[in-house]
Design an enzyme around this catalytic site. Structure first.
Site, PDB file in Angstrom:
ATOM      1  N   ASP A 212      -2.423   1.866  -8.555  1.00 53.58           N
ATOM      2  CA  ASP A 212      -3.595   1.607  -7.740  1.00 53.58           C
ATOM      3  C   ASP A 212      -3.606   0.064  -6.816  1.00 53.58           C
ATOM      4  O   ASP A 212      -4.592  -0.399  -7.147  1.00 53.58           O
ATOM      5  CB  ASP A 212      -4.789   1.616  -8.797  1.00 53.58           C
ATOM      6  CG  ASP A 212      -6.218   1.534  -8.268  1.00 53.58           C
ATOM      7  OD1 ASP A 212      -6.419   2.193  -7.013  1.00 53.58           O
ATOM      8  OD2 ASP A 212      -7.266   1.185  -8.753  1.00 53.58           O
ATOM      9  N   GLU A 456       1.821  -0.176 -17.862  1.00 51.81           N
ATOM     10  CA  GLU A 456       1.311   1.338 -17.973  1.00 51.81           C
ATOM     11  C   GLU A 456       2.296   2.399 -17.765  1.00 51.81           C
ATOM     12  O   GLU A 456       1.999   3.501 -17.030  1.00 51.81           O
ATOM     13  CB  GLU A 456      -0.039   1.750 -17.120  1.00 51.81           C
ATOM     14  CG  GLU A 456      -1.106   0.631 -17.519  1.00 51.81           C
ATOM     15  CD  GLU A 456      -2.271   1.077 -16.788  1.00 51.81           C
ATOM     16  OE1 GLU A 456      -2.382   1.819 -16.307  1.00 51.81           O
ATOM     17  OE2 GLU A 456      -3.481   0.313 -17.216  1.00 51.81           O
ATOM     18  N   TYR A 509     -10.392   0.416 -20.648  1.00 51.97           N
ATOM     19  CA  TYR A 509     -11.652   0.261 -19.590  1.00 51.97           C
ATOM     20  C   TYR A 509     -12.695   1.188 -20.218  1.00 51.97           C
ATOM     21  O   TYR A 509     -13.109   2.161 -19.710  1.00 51.97           O
ATOM     22  CB  TYR A 509     -11.212   0.863 -18.308  1.00 51.97           C
ATOM     23  CG  TYR A 509     -10.134  -0.126 -17.548  1.00 51.97           C
ATOM     24  CD1 TYR A 509     -10.745  -1.088 -16.771  1.00 51.97           C
ATOM     25  CD2 TYR A 509      -8.967  -0.020 -17.461  1.00 51.97           C
ATOM     26  CE1 TYR A 509     -10.113  -2.048 -15.921  1.00 51.97           C
ATOM     27  CE2 TYR A 509      -8.019  -0.801 -16.881  1.00 51.97           C
ATOM     28  CZ  TYR A 509      -8.467  -1.985 -16.064  1.00 51.97           C
ATOM     29  OH  TYR A 509      -7.682  -2.656 -15.380  1.00 51.97           O
ATOM     30  N   GLU A 545      -5.926  -6.114 -19.538  1.00 52.73           N
ATOM     31  CA  GLU A 545      -6.714  -5.819 -18.629  1.00 52.73           C
ATOM     32  C   GLU A 545      -7.901  -5.155 -19.139  1.00 52.73           C
ATOM     33  O   GLU A 545      -7.862  -4.675 -20.184  1.00 52.73           O
ATOM     34  CB  GLU A 545      -5.903  -4.428 -17.604  1.00 52.73           C
ATOM     35  CG  GLU A 545      -4.914  -5.005 -16.831  1.00 52.73           C
ATOM     36  CD  GLU A 545      -4.619  -3.821 -15.928  1.00 52.73           C
ATOM     37  OE1 GLU A 545      -5.330  -3.031 -15.791  1.00 52.73           O
ATOM     38  OE2 GLU A 545      -3.363  -3.768 -15.634  1.00 52.73           O
TER      39      GLU A 545
END
Length: 653
Positions: A212, A456, A509, A545
């Site tokens: 991303d 990831e 997240y 994160e």
């Protein structure tokens, strides 16, 4: 997240990749990679500025090779434009086909070299690139001198024999650069050809990626010419240990060009006083009452660096040659327990950020004003650390981390490893080579306290266990002095690489990508995350994160997603759990992200990723002030500083 960049003009499936795949290499090039420095025996000539530039829009993207553009000045092959170096080429012009271009582009620079470089048979002339994304082939005066795979690490070539044979003639440097990503590159990607002629233009294709951030391309870091004697210091390796009153600096010096030489080593403190000496190519230097390298906010004098001066003398063809190189050295130790991360024997808590090399216009190009601004913001924020998400950062940035005491988790460009074919032997061999190049570059940096081999990956796939066991073991063999991790977003019970890391780094997240808008689920889900990971592996954990997008100036009360209030509220929910778990085994928190950054276009991205606590122009959002208050509070609780030192006073020091 998958992303695409479009292209066109293909002669048929696979044409773009054939040459790139044929050129692919696995092994890291031999030798050292000392950063070029001016010394009494070495000179540098920086080649930044405007270069000639041409993108190859031919059907197969191969006209430059078929017509051998490197054999003549680039301007004689067709239209060229000026292109700044260092910079990404994507955002420099108004041409949308260049912004999203995939394939080979060509750079060229003509430069006159000093006669003293060309008239001495005992002088080496070296051409060095800080980085160029992604695959590079370099010619000098039409002669190929080096090729390199990878977009984030330096490479160089000895061009002495070429330029010294033509004194007074401009040195013409030609670079062919390909930004195509395949399942075996780092980061990986794939080319997808659109064959439906009713929906797409002829020969249409897209570059698919599974990360991303925008796949910026170009010569991103400085290009320099530098000299050394023909017998020279090729590499220096330093490791340190210390007690309260004595430190040992273990070193090894590699010399190339002769087996007959003498060395003189002097370790100096910041006042220039010699504190230890040696004349052996390998050994240890004993330092009494050392000034240790401490992280920012952990000591009144963070980032203390000694200078190790290495002097070489050698006889070559009847001439006495001398070479001098000075290496900054920080004395510090790193140790990991089941619940703590220790620097110099004291618990260290990561309160920092994730970043990107990203800014308007220049893309990923190195920019000194931006670098200075970012470090001022880091220190204003009270951040003591960052992760080089998701690739190695410029050496100039790493130098400042050493000098300022900013702790670094140094990450390889292995982001977006999602497909089974990216876990095969070809990918593995390249990954091992990248880790060799990264460690060779950054092994002596005190700021680097941990290697991250990936971000990831699809670590739940069966090949991941062998793949990461191999990469992590290789990394530890190259550098036994530092812990190794990779950053996961997998379920703790399915992650096949976690048994091999020293520290668990987890991205999550909650209430953003799932349970969207439901802040109330964060305490339960985040607490369960920590407890499950620790129970499974008994290793310290970093929240590597977390965050939420916020559009600057967008407000809502009660908080709604994408507003500054929602970003603040989400941080608050995470922080309450961090405060409970950092008493046990949570050793750090790194916000995603330091600043907004560009991504490929998509329905979930409005001019990029907006999870920054600063805008892309480095202006603070409301969340920046929340994080600043928190980080200074943590620093005042845990540091060795006198309590009377405030954030403002220390920042001004």
């Amino acid at each position: 997240m998958a992303a695409r960049a479009s292209g066109g003009g293909m002669a048929g499936p696979g044409c773009l990749l054939l040459l790139l795949l044929a050129l692919g290499r696995a092994a890291a090039p031999p030798g050292g990679m000392l950063y070029p420095r001016d010394t009494p025996s070495r000179e540098r000539k920086e080649l930044g500025g405007l270069w000639s530039f041409r993108a190859d829009f031919s059907p197969g993207r191969d006209a430059g090779f078929v017509q051998r553009w490197y054999r003549q000045p680039l301007r004689e092959t067709g239209p060229v434009i000026d292109m700044p170096v260092p910079a990404s080429f994507n955002d420099i012009t108004q041409d949308p086909s260049l912004e999203n271009y995939i394939g080979w582009v060509w750079y060229e620079k003509e430069v006159l070299l000093p006669l003293r470089w060309l008239q001495d048979d005992h002088t080496r002339v070296v051409l060095r690139f800080g980085s160029a994304h992604y695959y590079s082939i370099v010619w000098v005066n039409g002669v190929q001198v080096v090729e390199h795979e990878g977009g984030h690490l330096p490479f160089e070539a000895d061009i002495s024999s070429i330029v010294q044979g033509s004194p007074g003639i401009p040195c013409r440097i030609t670079v062919a650069l390909n930004n195509t990503l395949t399942p075996h590159t780092l980061p990986p990607g794939s080319i997808q050809y659109m064959s439906d002629k009713a929906r797409y233009p002829k020969n249409y294709f897209v570059q698919n990626i599974r990360f991303d951030f925008f796949n910026y391309a170009g010569i991103h870091r400085p290009v320099v010419l530098y000299t050394t004697p023909s017998v020279y210091i090729d590499d220096i390796t330093v490791t340190t240990t210390s007690s309260e009153s004595v430190a040992l600096v273990q070193y090894e010096v590699s010399v190339v060009g002769s087996s007959f030489y003498s060395l003189s080593l002097s370790l100096r403190d910041q006042e220039g006083k010699v504190v230890a000496t040696s004349d052996e190519p390998a050994g240890e230097l004993k330092v009494l009452n050392p000034n240790l390298w401490w992280p920012y906010l952990m000591h009144e004098s963070p980032g203390y660096l000694y200078s190790l001066e290495v002097k070489l003398q050698a006889q070559a063809a009847g001439a006495l040659l001398e070479d001098v190189y000075t290496l900054p050295v920080g004395i510090r130790t790193v140790h990991v327990t089941s619940t703590r991360f220790l620097i110099n024997g004291k618990p260290f808590y990561f309160h920092g950020v994730n970043k990107h090399e990203d800014a308007d216009i220049r893309g990923k190009g190195l920019d000194w004003p931006l670098i200075a601004k970012d470090f001022n913001l880091l220190r204003w924020l009270g951040a003591n650390s960052f992760r080089t998400s998701h690739y190695p950062y410029a050496e100039e940035i790493m130098d400042l981390c050493d000098a300022y005491g900013i702790v670094v988790i140094d990450e390889s460009p292995a982001v977006g490893i999602k497909l089974p074919e990216s876990f095969g032997n070809k990918s593995l061999q390249h990954h091992l080579a990248v880790m060799e190049e990264l460690i060779r570059r950054d092994k002596n940096r005190p700021s680097v306290v941990m290697w991250s081999v990936a971000n990831e990956p699809a670590s739940q796939l069966p090949p991941a266990a062998f793949y990461f066991k191999t990469v992590i073991a290789h990394t530890k063999a190259l550098d036994p002095s530092r812990p190794v991790t990779y950053v996961t977003d997998a379920n703790y019970a399915l992650d096949l690489g976690a048994p091999y890391v020293d520290v668990i780094c987890v991205n999550s997240y909650f209430s953003w990508y799932h349970d969207s808008g439901h802040l109330e689920v964060i305490p339960l889900q985040l607490t369960a995350q920590f407890e499950n990971w620790y129970k499974a592996y008994q290793k310290p954990i970093i929240q590597s994160e977390y965050g939420a997008d916020s559009v600057p100036g967008l407000h809502s009360d009660p908080p709604q997603m994408f507003t500054e209030e929602y970003q603040k509220a989400l941080l608050g929910e995470y922080h309450s759990v961090f405060d409970k778990k950092r008493k046990d085994y949570v050793i750090g928190e790194l916000i995603w992200n330091f600043a907004d950054f560009m991504t490929s276009q998509g329905t979930t991205r409005v001019l990029g990723n907006k999870k920054g606590i600063f805008t892309r122009q480095r202006q603070p959002k409301a969340a920046a002030f929340v994080l600043r208050e928190r980080y200074w509070k943590i620093a005042n609780e845990s540091s060795c500083l006198p309590p009377v030192i405030t954030s403002h006073a220390l920042f001004l020091k």
